[in-house]
Design an enzyme around this catalytic site. Structure first.
Site, short mmCIF file in Angstrom:
data_model
loop_
_atom_site.label_atom_id
_atom_site.label_comp_id
_atom_site.label_asym_id
_atom_site.label_seq_id
_atom_site.Cartn_x
_atom_site.Cartn_y
_atom_site.Cartn_z
N HIS A 184 9.06 2.05 10.87
CA HIS A 184 8.16 3.16 11.25
C HIS A 184 8.78 4.00 12.38
O HIS A 184 8.80 5.23 12.32
CB HIS A 184 6.83 2.60 11.77
N GLY A 188 0.27 4.15 10.50
CA GLY A 188 -0.92 4.73 9.88
C GLY A 188 -1.89 5.38 10.86
O GLY A 188 -2.54 6.38 10.54
N ARG A 221 -7.06 21.69 11.61
CA ARG A 221 -5.81 20.93 11.40
C ARG A 221 -4.80 21.92 10.81
O ARG A 221 -4.62 22.02 9.61
CB ARG A 221 -6.11 19.79 10.44
N ASP A 275 -0.22 0.74 13.69
CA ASP A 275 -0.75 0.66 12.33
C ASP A 275 -1.72 -0.51 12.23
O ASP A 275 -2.22 -1.00 13.25
CB ASP A 275 0.39 0.60 11.29
N ARG A 324 -0.07 14.79 2.95
CA ARG A 324 -0.57 16.15 3.04
C ARG A 324 0.08 17.08 2.02
O ARG A 324 1.30 17.02 1.82
CB ARG A 324 -0.28 16.72 4.43
N THR A 333 -5.72 22.99 0.75
CA THR A 333 -6.11 21.58 0.58
C THR A 333 -5.28 21.00 -0.56
O THR A 333 -4.69 21.73 -1.35
CB THR A 333 -7.63 21.46 0.31
N HIS A 364 9.24 -4.13 10.11
CA HIS A 364 8.35 -3.06 9.66
C HIS A 364 8.12 -1.99 10.73
O HIS A 364 8.21 -0.79 10.45
CB HIS A 364 7.00 -3.66 9.23
N LYS A 392 -3.78 5.90 -7.27
CA LYS A 392 -3.76 6.24 -5.85
C LYS A 392 -3.34 5.03 -5.00
O LYS A 392 -3.81 3.92 -5.22
CB LYS A 392 -5.15 6.72 -5.40
N HIS A 414 0.86 -1.18 0.00
CA HIS A 414 0.00 0.00 0.00
C HIS A 414 0.90 1.23 0.00
O HIS A 414 1.80 1.31 0.81
CB HIS A 414 -0.85 -0.04 1.28
FE LIG Z 1 2.74 0.12 8.54
#
Ligand SMILES: [Fe+2]
Length: 584
Positions: free
Chosen positions: A119, A292, A483, A138, A405, A514, A115, A36, A11
């Protein structure tokens, strides 16, 4: 020494290139392929990173990958053996090493990095802290779903964690799916929707997730079944809630907002409990977050403010893209892992395009533009004036952001003062759900006037109370928060000047910011992406570096052609790059 980090095959694939611990470039593959969350081997992102260094794959000293495939495969096979109904679990972690070698033409060793360590590293090593507690949360890594770490100097030590199938990320994804949205993709919609509801189902959902002060949490697998149920929940969840799952595309009703609010409260209280546990284990005042779940800015803010920590760094690419950076950092020798210059002050790590090339492109495509080369103040003044007059602007400047973002490099900007602007953007430009809030950008030194901050927020991954919601109608969420992105003058000088100029004209140095994309598309990367997105939207102006395009002056036939990508690219004589890549 060059170190290449790769995240792929699950992903949001990404690549990151370090030179002696310093980031030369980092980007997600989706930006180049326009798919995406593209999970393919990020050959385009790798090519970009290598170009950035003026290197080929043969010049790379170390290759790091964001997980240990044999451990992931063991978990997938374990899960497959237990799934008795529904579609079979796909065992994806096969032949990973061979696929990496073939795809990247790599012959050296490969550092396979755990993993969650990747992170944790993606946050700690670029946080600027030298003694910090780290929480990673996550959906699932190889086996881990939540881990606690302690970073001290160049060392990152695992303190403990929670393993699959207990997973906070999967819990939230499961609710996302229950509410008719795409899991592992639309969680931010649930977060936005949550503010419109009351957490009346909070007690029911909390019972499914038992918090353990020492070890983390466990889940009621009789209801939340991440092993056998593709959606993550059994039919008895509907009985418990008394509400059936919402069909995708169906009406969003108040009780759906209540379920979202309830899941959000459970997430926040669990993250709070995890931070409590972490601060008891390590009496440090600095906190790093990644994984995540750390993209949930509301949970970050609520849990941090309730915690004993006094400083927080959240990796802006908190999802799996950021593990390309984290894995690369883990493969570095200790002395360069915490290089002083590696503190992440911005996320502008992607490609940039110069005005001369863009002018050629626009001329070739027959798009009229105003030329502000060598006149930065001119373009800033013109754009600020247009924004103050209520016009919407596609703003393309400098290196593309790494992570989800848009932070002023590939952004849509608008006047934040009138609530009507939010509706206009939602219905005519972004085509997205009305409950999703837009975010404000503000010069760092002016932020406290408009928002109750107490800390900077350069990555828009944290939440603050708006001091004057009536002044900032388009960027104040229904619960009175925003935010916020704080913009530093040294880090993003042109963006900062634009905010200042807009403030001089209106008295409010804040802009609605945005991401520059249409709904369900990746954020734009190249000038061609930006032009095509501009032509398919109702944006008023497009600012491509020093060049300004007014929607009113674009030939109608080009706008029509923009609805078909191939026709547009070929018809306009635009070349996005070849299909085949060579790393030599
Ligand atoms: Fe992850």
């Amino acid at each position: 020494m060059l170190t290449l980090g790769i995240s792929a095959y699950y992903h949001d694939s990404a690549a990151c290139l370090l030179s002696d611990g310093l980031v030369l470039g980092a980007a997600q593959e989706e930006r180049f392929t326009r798919r995406k969350y593209d999970a393919a081997l990020p050959v385009n992102a790798v090519r970009y990173c290598l170009e950035q260094a003026g290197a080929t794959i043969a010049d790379v000293d170390r290759l790091a990958f964001y997980e240990v495939p044999r451990h992931k495969r063991a978990r997938q096979e374990w899960q497959a053996a237990r799934r008795t109904e529904g579609p079979a679990v796909r065992v994806t972690a096969q032949d990973t090493e061979a696929r990496l070698r073939d795809g990247l033409q790599w012959t050296g060793d490969i550092h396979f990095v755990d993993h969650h360590r990747a992170h944790a590293a993606s946050a700690y090593y670029v946080s600027g802290f030298d003694d910090a507690a780290v929480l990673v949360c996550d959906a699932v890594g190889e086996w881990d779903t939540t881990t606690f770490w302690h970073g001290q100097g160049p060392e990152l030590t695992r303190l403990g964690g929670v393993r699959f199938p207990d997973s906070l990320g999967l819990f939230y994804s499961c609710v996302t799916s229950y509410l008719g949205y795409r899991p592992n993709s639309d969680e931010y919609k649930v977060m936005g929707l949550a503010s419109y509801g009351k957490p009346v189902y909070g007690a029911i959902l909390q019972k499914l997730l038992e918090i353990d002060a020492d070890s983390g949490f466990t889940m009621d697998t009789r209801v939340l079944d991440f092993i056998s149920e593709p959606e993550g929940y059994r039919a008895n969840l509907a009985e418990l809630l008394g509400i059936p799952a919402r069909r995708p595309g169906g009406l969003v009703l108040p009780h759906h907002a209540d379920i979202a609010a309830s899941a959000q409260v459970v997430l926040e209280s669990t993250v709070s409990a995890l931070l409590d546990s972490l601060s008891r284990q390590r009496r440090t005042t600095d906190l790093c977050l990644a994984g995540g779940v750390a993209l949930n800015c509301r949970a970050n803010a609520v849990a941090f403010e309730a915690s004993a920590f006094t400083r927080m760094f959240v990796q802006p690419a908190a999802g799996d893209a950021g593990t390309a950076l984290g894995a690369a950092l883990c493969a570095e020798p200790p002395e360069t892992r915490t290089a002083a210059g590696s503190v992440m002050r911005h996320a502008y790590l992607g490609p940039r395009y110069d005005s001369d090339a863009i002018a050629e492109l626009l001329t070739g495509a027959g798009v009229p533009f105003r030329d502000f080369r060598n006149d930065e103040q001119g373009i800033v003044n013109t754009v600020a004036g247009a924004l103050a007059a209520g016009r919407t602007v596609g703003w393309f400047h400098g290196r593309m952001e790494f992570g989800p973002r848009a932070l002023g490099a590939r952004s849509i900007l608008a006047d934040p003062r009138e609530e009507g602007m939010r509706d206009r953007l939602n219905s005519k430009i972004k085509w997205r759900e009305e409950f999703r809030p837009f975010a404000p950008a503000v010069p760092e030194e002016r932020a406290e006037e408009f928002f109750a901050m107490g800390r900077t927020s350069p990555f828009m991954i944290d939440l603050f109370r708006v001091r004057q919601p009536d002044v900032l109608g388009a960027v104040t969420h229904v619960d009175g928060t925003a935010r916020v992105q704080t913009v530093n003058a040294a880090v993003a000088p042109r963006y900062h000047r634009l905010l200042q100029r807009f403030g001089a004209l209106t008295g409010v140095p804040v802009l609605l910011n945005t991401s520059f994309n249409l709904s369900d598309e990746p954020v734009v990367c190249t000038p061609v992406d930006a032009l095509r997105t501009f032509l398919r939207s109702s944006l008023d102006l497009l600012c491509l570096e020093d060049l300004l395009v007014d929607a009113a002056s674009v030939p109608a036939e080009l706008r029509e052609a923009a609805t078909e990508e191939h026709r547009f690219v070929a018809g306009a004589g635009l070349q996005q790059g070849g299909e085949l890549y060579s790393f030599f």
